[in-house]
Design an enzyme around this catalytic site. Structure first.
Site, mmCIF file in Angstrom:
data_model
loop_
_atom_site.group_PDB
_atom_site.id
_atom_site.type_symbol
_atom_site.label_atom_id
_atom_site.label_comp_id
_atom_site.label_asym_id
_atom_site.label_seq_id
_atom_site.Cartn_x
_atom_site.Cartn_y
_atom_site.Cartn_z
ATOM 1 N N ILE A 17 0.828 -1.204 0.000
ATOM 2 C CA ILE A 17 0.000 0.000 0.000
ATOM 3 C C ILE A 17 0.867 1.260 0.000
ATOM 4 O O ILE A 17 0.576 2.221 -0.712
ATOM 5 C CB ILE A 17 -0.962 -0.016 1.209
ATOM 6 C CG1 ILE A 17 -2.112 -1.003 0.950
ATOM 7 C CG2 ILE A 17 -1.526 1.377 1.477
ATOM 8 C CD1 ILE A 17 -3.086 -1.156 2.103
ATOM 9 N N ASP A 54 13.732 2.274 10.322
ATOM 10 C CA ASP A 54 13.133 1.110 10.960
ATOM 11 C C ASP A 54 12.271 1.644 12.100
ATOM 12 O O ASP A 54 12.787 2.269 13.035
ATOM 13 C CB ASP A 54 14.234 0.183 11.492
ATOM 14 C CG ASP A 54 13.691 -1.083 12.135
ATOM 15 O OD1 ASP A 54 12.530 -1.077 12.598
ATOM 16 O OD2 ASP A 54 14.436 -2.081 12.205
ATOM 17 N N ASN A 81 2.346 4.320 7.689
ATOM 18 C CA ASN A 81 1.821 3.144 7.010
ATOM 19 C C ASN A 81 2.548 1.839 7.347
ATOM 20 O O ASN A 81 1.967 0.768 7.216
ATOM 21 C CB ASN A 81 1.886 3.381 5.491
ATOM 22 C CG ASN A 81 1.720 2.120 4.685
ATOM 23 O OD1 ASN A 81 0.623 1.604 4.553
ATOM 24 N ND2 ASN A 81 2.832 1.602 4.145
ATOM 25 N N TYR A 146 -3.440 -9.074 15.435
ATOM 26 C CA TYR A 146 -3.430 -8.003 14.420
ATOM 27 C C TYR A 146 -4.572 -7.014 14.668
ATOM 28 O O TYR A 146 -4.358 -5.800 14.674
ATOM 29 C CB TYR A 146 -3.552 -8.619 13.027
ATOM 30 C CG TYR A 146 -3.545 -7.604 11.902
ATOM 31 C CD1 TYR A 146 -2.354 -6.999 11.513
ATOM 32 C CD2 TYR A 146 -4.712 -7.258 11.233
ATOM 33 C CE1 TYR A 146 -2.328 -6.075 10.481
ATOM 34 C CE2 TYR A 146 -4.702 -6.336 10.200
ATOM 35 C CZ TYR A 146 -3.505 -5.743 9.832
ATOM 36 O OH TYR A 146 -3.489 -4.819 8.813
ATOM 37 N N LYS A 150 -4.101 -2.827 15.627
ATOM 38 C CA LYS A 150 -4.720 -1.769 14.834
ATOM 39 C C LYS A 150 -5.788 -1.027 15.636
ATOM 40 O O LYS A 150 -5.945 0.193 15.498
ATOM 41 C CB LYS A 150 -5.317 -2.352 13.554
ATOM 42 C CG LYS A 150 -4.261 -2.884 12.578
ATOM 43 C CD LYS A 150 -3.288 -1.795 12.161
ATOM 44 C CE LYS A 150 -2.369 -2.234 11.037
ATOM 45 N NZ LYS A 150 -1.451 -1.153 10.592
#
Length: 271
Positions: A17, A54, A81, A146, A150
């Site tokens: 993305i 990083d 991102n 995950y 988020k």
């Protein structure tokens, strides 16, 4: 300064993305810099400049930010991102892999925000767009860690947005659904353990997840939404981009009883 000359920093800009967004914004005339952990691996990358960064290492963030300021004098937009995927039954994912995941997806995103905020305060203007996930709005089976990383970033964004508002800095979340990128290949997959009580359901869910990514939309759509956010004087807190049913699932979670929504997910994942 012209809108098309805004300086944009995209973490995780060398693939997926981030790369698609960077290419789209570059074509629109923005000054785009991407980041990747090892620029030497991208000697043939021609789309926009890459900086070594990083997100788990503060010194690399500081150097990349300072290098960008030295070259362009400012940072107008951070597209936060960089991130990684992780799958597995929560019980079977090694503890160190859970910690590593949060180091990148959550703590790393915070470190990068901390890296750009002093410059944005100095400018008295700036925009941070945190790229989260529609998965962050719900606990998905075999993607619980995950979803959690988020979701944590979504909520933290709500808080930091209010903290920096008086400095002229705007902050927004953008939650993508599934897009056709290389994220599936880069995920940490807890191994499907032969004889495990989770074996059948986990393998079935893995196959379903990979199919969703393969059938995902063009990641350029994310770039289109990001440009709209950049051009919006007062962005909303939450944006979503993806297939209609993925976005609609967030709405359903808000209006349906918990057990009804859970049953929908169980049916979807054939559990």
């Amino acid at each position: 300064m012209s809108v098309t000359k805004k300086v944009i920093l995209i973490t995780g800009g060398s693939s997926g993305i981030g790369k698609a967004v960077g290419i789209y914004l570059s074509q629109k005339g923005y000054i785009v810099y991407g980041t990747t952990r090892n620029v030497a691996n991208y000697s043939n990358f021609i789309h926009f400049p890459l900086l070594t960064l990083d997100v788990t290492k503060t010194d690399t963030i500081k150097k990349a930010v300072n290098d960008l300021i030295a070259k362009e004098g400012r940072i107008d937009v951070l597209v936060n991102n960089a991130g990684v995927g992780i799958t597995g039954p929560v019980e079977e994912i090694p503890d160190n892999e859970i910690c590593n995941h949060f180091e990148t997806n959550y703590f790393g995103a915070i470190k990068v925000m901390k890296g750009v905020l002093p410059q944005m305060r100095k400018q008295k203007t700036g925009l941070i767009i945190n790229v989260t996930s529609i998965a962050g709005y719900m606990g998905l089976p075999f993607r619980g860690v995950y979803s959690a990383s988020k979701a944590a970033l979504e909520v933290t964004t709500e808080a930091i947005r209010m903290e920096v508002m008086s400095f002229g800095i705007k902050v927004a979340n953008l939650a993508p659904g599934d897009f056709a990128t290389n994220i599936a290949g880069g995920r940490y997959h807890a191994p499907v353990i032969e004889g495990s009580d989770y074996q059948k359901n986990y393998q079935m869910s893995l196959d379903l997840m990979d199919a969703h990514v393969d059938d995902g939309g063009d990641p350029k759509e994310v770039g289109i939404i990001i440009e709209k956010i950049i051009q919006t004087p007062n962005p909303r807190i939450h944006y979503k981009v993806g297939a209609f049913m993925q976005k609609f699932s967030v709405f359903l979670k808000r209006i349906l009883p918990d057990k009804t929504y859970e049953k929908l997910l169980l049916n979807h994942y054939k559990l």
